[in-house]
Scaffold this active site. Structure first.
Site, PDB file in Angstrom:
ATOM      1  N   CYS A  95     -45.884  10.687   8.157  1.00 22.02           N
ATOM      2  CA  CYS A  95     -45.760  11.342   6.836  1.00 22.02           C
ATOM      3  C   CYS A  95     -46.650  11.049   6.040  1.00 22.02           C
ATOM      4  O   CYS A  95     -47.996  10.893   6.110  1.00 22.02           O
ATOM      5  CB  CYS A  95     -44.217  11.110   6.544  1.00 22.02           C
ATOM      6  N   HIS A 194     -39.337  11.784  11.281  1.00 24.01           N
ATOM      7  CA  HIS A 194     -38.796  10.787  11.142  1.00 24.01           C
ATOM      8  C   HIS A 194     -37.573  10.834  11.954  1.00 24.01           C
ATOM      9  O   HIS A 194     -37.337  11.657  12.786  1.00 24.01           O
ATOM     10  CB  HIS A 194     -38.364  10.602   9.696  1.00 24.01           C
TER      11      HIS A 194
HETATM   12  N1  GLN Z   1     -44.738  11.803  -0.339  1.00 29.95           N
HETATM   13  C1  GLN Z   1     -45.157  12.610   0.487  1.00 29.95           C
HETATM   14  C2  GLN Z   1     -44.450  14.133   0.729  1.00 29.95           C
HETATM   15  O1  GLN Z   1     -43.495  14.208  -0.026  1.00 29.95           O
HETATM   16  C3  GLN Z   1     -44.507  11.985   1.886  1.00 29.95           C
HETATM   17  C4  GLN Z   1     -43.197  11.826   2.267  1.00 29.95           C
HETATM   18  C5  GLN Z   1     -42.640  11.082   3.218  1.00 29.95           C
HETATM   19  O2  GLN Z   1     -43.518   9.993   3.637  1.00 29.95           O
HETATM   20  N2  GLN Z   1     -41.713  10.921   3.486  1.00 29.95           N
HETATM   21  O3  GLN Z   1     -45.108  14.760   1.408  1.00 29.95           O
END
Ligand code: GLN
Length: 224
Positions: A95, A194
């Protein structure tokens, strides 16, 4: 005594969303079961980092605020990480970590932060449609099931020949249009999964194998 397998966990204290640290725990468990000792180092703000000392690099997800702090510090490691990735050594980036391997991330407030620029991809935050929910992705190692939660939409740069990690069966993956999830370049895997992603045995075992191979090569080189 044999050398431990060494893992670098990038910004563990800042980048760890939705169970990502479970990926490192699962790998530790699999490697311990095969008789390897495992050492995990948290590489955080202002720390020295030489990828030649590591068998695996992990980079978890993070929210925009943490990402913007990390992105600045990360630039110090651009060269060593690029050499590591290009040498075909194993890395898993989830992510926010995955987003930072690319050229840039345009955040929720409209500002753009530089990524490492190692992989030809970029990410744009879209406020009105967060991509959240369970995912099912078809990969060369078999199907994986995970969970995604991001507003960033990742696109491979025009003309790049990057390959995704897999094809989306359920969920969004990189963005709502391409039906592709993550990236697979040499032995680097980027993913929005995740949950953690490595609760899927097929991909966890594939990465554990890459780590062992890289570890053996590193130790052999040290003994020469
Ligand atoms: N901030 C990033 C997004 O919203 C990544 C989110 C995350 O890593 N959970 O795309």
């Amino acid at each position: 005594m044999s050398q431990p397998i060494k893992m670098a966990y990038l910004y563990e204290d800042l980048m760890n969303t939705y169970g990502d640290s479970g990926d490192v725990k699962i790998l530790r468990y699999l490697l311990n079961n095969q008789g390897y000792q495992v050492q995990v180092d948290n590489i955080s703000l202002n720390d020295e980092f030489d990828t030649n000392e590591y068998d695996f690099v992990f980079f978890g997800g993070g929210q925009d605020f943490e990402q913007s702090i990390v992105a600045k510090d990360l630039q110090r490691h651009r060269e060593t990480l690029q050499d590591y990735i290009e040498a075909g050594k194993p890395m898993l980036a989830i992510c926010g970590g995955y987003q930072l391997l690319g050229d840039y991330y345009r955040m929720s407030d409209g500002t753009t932060i530089d990524g490492l620029g190692i992989l030809p991809l970029h990410t744009i935050f879209k406020a009105d449609s967060r991509m959240i929910g369970n995912t099912h992705v078809k990969t060369p190692w078999g199907d994986i099931r995970a969970f995604e939660n991001h507003s960033g939409r990742t696109y491979f740069d025009e003309g790049s020949d990057l390959k995704p990690l897999g094809e989306v069966i359920e969920g969004y993956g990189n963005n709502p249009e391409d039906k592709q999830e993550g990236l697979h370049y040499k032995n680097t895997i980027g993913s929005y999964s995740h949950g953690p992603i490595l609760r899927n045995d097929n991909i966890a075992e594939a990465i554990a194998k890459m780590i062992i191979e890289n570890h053996q090569a590193r130790v052999q080189a040290l003994e020469k």
